[in-house]
Motif scaffolding. Sequence first.
Motif, short mmCIF file in Angstrom:
data_model
loop_
_atom_site.label_atom_id
_atom_site.label_comp_id
_atom_site.label_asym_id
_atom_site.label_seq_id
_atom_site.Cartn_x
_atom_site.Cartn_y
_atom_site.Cartn_z
N GLY A 1 0.80 -1.50 0.20
CA GLY A 1 0.36 0.24 0.16
C GLY A 1 0.71 1.51 -0.70
N ALA A 2 2.13 0.57 0.14
CA ALA A 2 2.98 2.38 0.23
C ALA A 2 3.75 3.07 -0.77
N TYR A 3 2.97 3.82 -1.60
CA TYR A 3 2.93 4.23 -3.12
C TYR A 3 4.43 5.47 -2.60
N THR A 4 5.55 4.72 -3.55
CA THR A 4 5.97 5.90 -4.17
C THR A 4 5.89 7.83 -4.59
N LYS A 5 6.63 8.68 -4.89
CA LYS A 5 5.53 9.37 -5.26
C LYS A 5 6.13 9.35 -7.08
N GLU A 6 6.11 8.57 -7.60
CA GLU A 6 6.48 8.62 -9.11
C GLU A 6 5.61 7.39 -9.42
N ASP A 7 4.61 6.77 -8.29
CA ASP A 7 3.49 5.95 -7.41
C ASP A 7 2.47 6.77 -8.37
N ARG A 8 2.89 7.51 -7.36
CA ARG A 8 1.11 8.72 -6.93
C ARG A 8 0.92 9.87 -8.28
N HIS A 9 2.61 9.86 -8.29
CA HIS A 9 2.30 10.69 -9.77
C HIS A 9 1.77 10.05 -11.14
N LYS A 10 2.10 8.63 -11.47
CA LYS A 10 1.29 8.15 -12.32
C LYS A 10 -0.20 7.78 -11.99
N ARG A 11 -0.37 7.80 -11.03
CA ARG A 11 -2.01 7.05 -10.83
C ARG A 11 -2.30 8.43 -11.22
N GLU A 12 -2.50 10.27 -10.95
CA GLU A 12 -2.60 11.14 -10.50
C GLU A 12 -2.64 10.90 -12.35
N LEU A 13 -2.25 10.84 -13.42
CA LEU A 13 -1.51 11.11 -14.80
C LEU A 13 -3.35 10.17 -14.59
#
Length: 156
Positions: free
Chosen positions: A14-26
């Motif tokens: 469940g821990a997302y990296t900044k890059e993962d969060r950015h990809k999910r937002e995109l």
Amino acid sequence: MKIKMASFKKEVKGAYTKEDRHKRELYKQGLDAYQNLEVKAPDWLGELATKIFYSTVEANKKENFKQLDVPVLATFCATYANIIIANQHLQKEGLVVDGKKNPYERIQNEMTMQLQKLAKELGITPNSRARIEMNKSKNHEDTSKDPFLKIVKSNE
């Protein structure tokens, strides 16, 4: 002593990296760009399938469907209508006709398998809805009290 955090991050579920969060937002922005569903059943649907179309849209969150989903949704409704029709024949004629297996049983079974695939594709099975809601909630969780995430974030 410095702890290697890259491998630790992957182990924390469940821990997302900044890059993962950015990809999910995109991805979310990309999905939001699709036109919302205009609630009109295609003309080619039969009467029963049209009723199923409107009841399916009404029973689900309208924002879950986009205009691009209409062909799949319409196919789902037509398939569901065919299952109902096949079931009506089975009830009237029985499983055996003239000493042979009623062909409507095969039709009903094949249509049921197709319906299940289409329902998963549309995100309207209990499991697929749960997965969608879990992903939404992960994006809104309060992670400030999670000790593992505090460690991970402090080393980013």
